[in-house]
Scaffold this motif. Structure first.
Motif, PDB file in Angstrom:
ATOM      1  N   ASN A  62      -5.091  12.653   8.979  1.00  0.00           N
ATOM      2  CA  ASN A  62      -5.359  12.683  10.403  1.00  0.00           C
ATOM      3  C   ASN A  62      -4.084  12.274  11.131  1.00  0.00           C
ATOM      4  O   ASN A  62      -3.017  12.152  10.506  1.00  0.00           O
ATOM      5  CB  ASN A  62      -6.545  11.781  10.769  1.00  0.00           C
ATOM      6  N   LEU A  63      -4.176  12.055  12.428  1.00  0.00           N
ATOM      7  CA  LEU A  63      -2.968  11.770  13.206  1.00  0.00           C
ATOM      8  C   LEU A  63      -2.362  10.407  12.900  1.00  0.00           C
ATOM      9  O   LEU A  63      -1.245  10.109  13.339  1.00  0.00           O
ATOM     10  CB  LEU A  63      -3.278  11.868  14.703  1.00  0.00           C
ATOM     11  N   THR A  64      -3.061   9.585  12.122  1.00  0.00           N
ATOM     12  CA  THR A  64      -2.534   8.248  11.804  1.00  0.00           C
ATOM     13  C   THR A  64      -1.848   8.174  10.450  1.00  0.00           C
ATOM     14  O   THR A  64      -1.198   7.173  10.150  1.00  0.00           O
ATOM     15  CB  THR A  64      -3.664   7.194  11.842  1.00  0.00           C
ATOM     16  N   ASN A  65      -1.974   9.197   9.613  1.00  0.00           N
ATOM     17  CA  ASN A  65      -1.381   9.128   8.274  1.00  0.00           C
ATOM     18  C   ASN A  65      -0.682  10.425   7.862  1.00  0.00           C
ATOM     19  O   ASN A  65      -0.793  10.887   6.723  1.00  0.00           O
ATOM     20  CB  ASN A  65      -2.436   8.740   7.231  1.00  0.00           C
ATOM     21  N   ILE A  66       0.023  11.012   8.812  1.00  0.00           N
ATOM     22  CA  ILE A  66       0.756  12.262   8.558  1.00  0.00           C
ATOM     23  C   ILE A  66       1.762  12.044   7.424  1.00  0.00           C
ATOM     24  O   ILE A  66       2.445  11.009   7.371  1.00  0.00           O
ATOM     25  CB  ILE A  66       1.516  12.710   9.828  1.00  0.00           C
ATOM     26  N   PRO A  67       1.899  12.993   6.481  1.00  0.00           N
ATOM     27  CA  PRO A  67       2.857  12.832   5.386  1.00  0.00           C
ATOM     28  C   PRO A  67       4.293  12.658   5.899  1.00  0.00           C
ATOM     29  O   PRO A  67       4.683  13.244   6.918  1.00  0.00           O
ATOM     30  CB  PRO A  67       2.719  14.143   4.601  1.00  0.00           C
ATOM     31  N   ASP A  68       5.063  11.843   5.196  1.00  0.00           N
ATOM     32  CA  ASP A  68       6.460  11.606   5.569  1.00  0.00           C
ATOM     33  C   ASP A  68       7.258  12.903   5.625  1.00  0.00           C
ATOM     34  O   ASP A  68       8.187  13.033   6.423  1.00  0.00           O
ATOM     35  CB  ASP A  68       7.110  10.643   4.567  1.00  0.00           C
ATOM     36  N   GLU A  69       6.900  13.849   4.772  1.00  0.00           N
ATOM     37  CA  GLU A  69       7.593  15.142   4.749  1.00  0.00           C
ATOM     38  C   GLU A  69       7.555  15.821   6.107  1.00  0.00           C
ATOM     39  O   GLU A  69       8.527  16.474   6.523  1.00  0.00           O
ATOM     40  CB  GLU A  69       6.936  16.046   3.690  1.00  0.00           C
ATOM     41  N   VAL A  70       6.435  15.671   6.812  1.00  0.00           N
ATOM     42  CA  VAL A  70       6.283  16.278   8.142  1.00  0.00           C
ATOM     43  C   VAL A  70       6.958  15.419   9.209  1.00  0.00           C
ATOM     44  O   VAL A  70       7.729  15.909  10.037  1.00  0.00           O
ATOM     45  CB  VAL A  70       4.791  16.479   8.478  1.00  0.00           C
ATOM     46  N   ARG A 149      11.160 -16.348   9.895  1.00  0.00           N
ATOM     47  CA  ARG A 149      12.482 -15.772   9.657  1.00  0.00           C
ATOM     48  C   ARG A 149      12.371 -14.597   8.687  1.00  0.00           C
ATOM     49  O   ARG A 149      11.737 -14.694   7.632  1.00  0.00           O
ATOM     50  CB  ARG A 149      13.399 -16.848   9.073  1.00  0.00           C
ATOM     51  N   LEU A 150      13.005 -13.459   9.038  1.00  0.00           N
ATOM     52  CA  LEU A 150      12.977 -12.276   8.174  1.00  0.00           C
ATOM     53  C   LEU A 150      14.216 -11.419   8.431  1.00  0.00           C
ATOM     54  O   LEU A 150      14.177 -10.448   9.181  1.00  0.00           O
ATOM     55  CB  LEU A 150      11.700 -11.457   8.415  1.00  0.00           C
ATOM     56  N   PRO A 151      15.347 -11.745   7.785  1.00  0.00           N
ATOM     57  CA  PRO A 151      16.591 -10.999   8.029  1.00  0.00           C
ATOM     58  C   PRO A 151      16.509  -9.507   7.706  1.00  0.00           C
ATOM     59  O   PRO A 151      17.277  -8.721   8.257  1.00  0.00           O
ATOM     60  CB  PRO A 151      17.603 -11.712   7.121  1.00  0.00           C
ATOM     61  N   ILE A 152      15.576  -9.107   6.807  1.00  0.00           N
ATOM     62  CA  ILE A 152      15.499  -7.679   6.459  1.00  0.00           C
ATOM     63  C   ILE A 152      14.604  -6.904   7.424  1.00  0.00           C
ATOM     64  O   ILE A 152      14.303  -5.730   7.191  1.00  0.00           O
ATOM     65  CB  ILE A 152      14.992  -7.476   5.016  1.00  0.00           C
ATOM     66  N   PHE A 153      14.177  -7.510   8.518  1.00  0.00           N
ATOM     67  CA  PHE A 153      13.263  -6.850   9.453  1.00  0.00           C
ATOM     68  C   PHE A 153      13.737  -5.461   9.892  1.00  0.00           C
ATOM     69  O   PHE A 153      12.913  -4.542  10.005  1.00  0.00           O
ATOM     70  CB  PHE A 153      13.034  -7.737  10.683  1.00  0.00           C
ATOM     71  N   PRO A 154      15.031  -5.223  10.144  1.00  0.00           N
ATOM     72  CA  PRO A 154      15.448  -3.871  10.561  1.00  0.00           C
ATOM     73  C   PRO A 154      15.055  -2.766   9.585  1.00  0.00           C
ATOM     74  O   PRO A 154      14.875  -1.611   9.999  1.00  0.00           O
ATOM     75  CB  PRO A 154      16.976  -4.000  10.673  1.00  0.00           C
ATOM     76  N   THR A 155      14.889  -3.081   8.287  1.00  0.00           N
ATOM     77  CA  THR A 155      14.511  -2.036   7.326  1.00  0.00           C
ATOM     78  C   THR A 155      13.122  -1.479   7.618  1.00  0.00           C
ATOM     79  O   THR A 155      12.802  -0.359   7.213  1.00  0.00           O
ATOM     80  CB  THR A 155      14.545  -2.573   5.881  1.00  0.00           C
ATOM     81  N   PHE A 156      12.278  -2.250   8.304  1.00  0.00           N
ATOM     82  CA  PHE A 156      10.927  -1.786   8.632  1.00  0.00           C
ATOM     83  C   PHE A 156      10.924  -0.846   9.837  1.00  0.00           C
ATOM     84  O   PHE A 156       9.877  -0.298  10.191  1.00  0.00           O
ATOM     85  CB  PHE A 156      10.013  -2.983   8.916  1.00  0.00           C
ATOM     86  N   LEU A 157      12.077  -0.657  10.472  1.00  0.00           N
ATOM     87  CA  LEU A 157      12.160   0.181  11.668  1.00  0.00           C
ATOM     88  C   LEU A 157      12.737   1.565  11.369  1.00  0.00           C
ATOM     89  O   LEU A 157      13.196   2.258  12.258  1.00  0.00           O
ATOM     90  CB  LEU A 157      13.008  -0.520  12.738  1.00  0.00           C
ATOM     91  N   SER A 158      12.687   1.949  10.088  1.00  0.00           N
ATOM     92  CA  SER A 158      13.175   3.279   9.711  1.00  0.00           C
ATOM     93  C   SER A 158      12.093   4.347   9.814  1.00  0.00           C
ATOM     94  O   SER A 158      12.379   5.540   9.716  1.00  0.00           O
ATOM     95  CB  SER A 158      13.736   3.249   8.281  1.00  0.00           C
ATOM     96  N   LYS A 159      10.851   3.920  10.017  1.00  0.00           N
ATOM     97  CA  LYS A 159       9.763   4.890  10.160  1.00  0.00           C
ATOM     98  C   LYS A 159       9.925   5.675  11.455  1.00  0.00           C
ATOM     99  O   LYS A 159      10.215   5.100  12.514  1.00  0.00           O
ATOM    100  CB  LYS A 159       8.415   4.174  10.160  1.00  0.00           C
TER     101      LYS A 159
END
Length: 451
Positions: A62-70, A149-159
């Protein structure tokens, strides 16, 4: 009335006599065109749709779990992750880490537009994070405030950043049409934003068998399947190419309930691991050695491969299992993985490990002793959510290991891959010894494509 009918009759008759040659020629010409279209329909179809790809995918979306390929075709995240784990700019031009990794401020690139022509601003950004406060400062600046504290937080913003229903920012494609049925997506049509790219049409089917039928009927031009025997059948088809690949984005995994009275014993988990038919399972994919795939910059190449030894497994289990015991382990899997589960269970019976194989209909069962399923490791080697003892909602095995906890905490204490790598190398060694789960194989996939 009769005079009128006679008039038109003689008029048509005279017209037919006068133009008989033209009528006959038109008939035969039309007949020839129809026959030609039927005979050369496949050639015409290839010519007319040469720059269109119709791709079939299996699964309910559905619109909440579109494949990464798309999604990766239509938009970008604020950042992207490089092959060596480095965080690189994407929609964001720069960012700062503040308060020792508890706050982050990102600056967007100038003059970005959604694919509907509207201005892209910080107010448009939505990431559904728990315990994160998101504050747009101005149109081009957004601030994230974390609880811890979470220095790797930017990695979660690649979506990829998406606006409802499926609008993206500076993607190679934009969505032209979405077809749904009862909220389930059936088709997504993408048109290119750059010359030379083909039109993309994704068609979705709720099972692999329906996906295969769609290819046979000519409804799609490209599919990916797991079953080698079916892929082999397509090799004999004209104008069809079959390509064998390894899917490193998911790993077939045997999860072990660490709260089970028997399975909590390390010797029992070792016995289970050494009973597994690795040589037979290798027909389904490339043998795995740990929770981080070999495509990752943090992969530990020194991990040992499992060795099948039924005699040792059987001898070990006799110390823990009474031969008269009727207790059975609840072994849960899914229909598509039943062949793998059957091979494993056959070996279990040889070492006197009694199990009850059950098929599950839901994503994650509420209760299990053993669970066989594909697991999708995150792109970043941070696996805190899956194995840290505090993560009771996502650590489905119930693993509690102080050393693993510490390694996972240290691995996310820096954003620099060179500082993180040593922690993840050791993490893989420890989890391979502790065995809360046994990582079996990365599946072979077979891409079947018309050429």
């Amino acid at each position: 009335m009769n005079k009128t009918l006679r008039y038109y009759y003689w008029l048509l008759k005279e017209f037919a006599i006068k133009h008989i040659k033209m009528i006959a020629l038109s008939f035969f010409l039309s007949f020839f065109i129809v026959v030609s279209l039927v005979s050369f329909s496949s050639v015409l179809n290839k010519f007319l749709f040469a720059n269109k790809e119709i791709i079939g995918l299996a699964g309910n979306y559905n619109l909440t779990n579109i494949p990464d390929e798309v999604l990766s075709n239509i938009s970008h995240g604020l950042v992207t992750i490089g092959p060596k784990g480095e965080v690189l700019p994407a929609l964001a031009s720069s960012w700062e880490m503040l308060d020792n990794g508890r706050e982050f401020r990102f600056h967007l690139k100038n003059d970005l537009l959604w694919d509907d022509g509207k201005q892209f601003t910080a107010n448009d950004i939505f990431y559904n994070f728990k315990d994160v406060v998101v504050e747009p400062i101005d149109d081009n600046t957004i601030h994230f405030k974390l609880k811890d504290r979470l220095p790797i937080f930017p990695t979660f913003l690649s979506k990829p950043v998406i606006k409802y229903p499926l609008h993206g920012v500076v993607g190679l494609y934009k969505v032209d049409k979405i077809k749904t049925s009862q909220g389930i997506i059936k088709e997504i049509h993408l048109s290119p934003n750059k010359k030379g790219l083909p039109l993309l049409i994704y068609k979705f089917f709720d099972s692999e068998s329906k996906l295969i039928s769609a290819y046979k009927l000519g409804e799609v031009k490209k599919i990916s399947i797991l079953k080698e025997n079916i892929a082999q059948n397509f090799k004999g088809w004209k104008n069809t190419k079959v390509t064998k690949l390894v899917d490193y984005t998911r790993v077939m995994t045997l999860f072990i309930n660490m709260n089970n009275q028997l399975l909590v014993e390390k010797d029992v988990r070792d016995a289970i691991a050494s009973s597994l038919p690795i040589s037979k399972l290798s027909q389904y994919g490339e043998v795995a050695r740990g929770p981080i795939p070999p495509t990752s910059w943090a992969y530990n190449n020194d991990l040992k491969q499992l060795i099948e030894n039924l005699e040792v497994s059987k001898d070990t289990l006799t110390k823990y299992i009474d031969s008269t015991s009727s207790a059975k382990l609840d072994f849960i899997t899914y229909y598509d993985y039943l062949s793998t589960a059957t091979l494993i269970d056959e070996n279990f019976s040889q070492i006197n490990l009694s199990t009850s194989v059950r098929l599950n209909d839901f994503q994650v069962p509420g209760q299990f002793d053993l669970l066989l399923a594909f697991w999708k490791p995150p792109v970043d080697p941070d696996q805190y959510f899956f194995w840290h003892s505090t993560q009771t909602g996502t650590n489905i095995t119930g693993l509690k290991n102080v050393k693993i906890d510490k390694l996972l905490e240290d691995g996310r204490s820096s954003i620099h891959p060179r500082d993180r790598k040593e922690h993840y190398l050791e993490f893989q060694k420890v989890i391979a010894e502790e065995l809360p789960a046994i990582f079996l194989y990365y599946p072979y996939t077979y891409t079947v494509e018309r050429i």
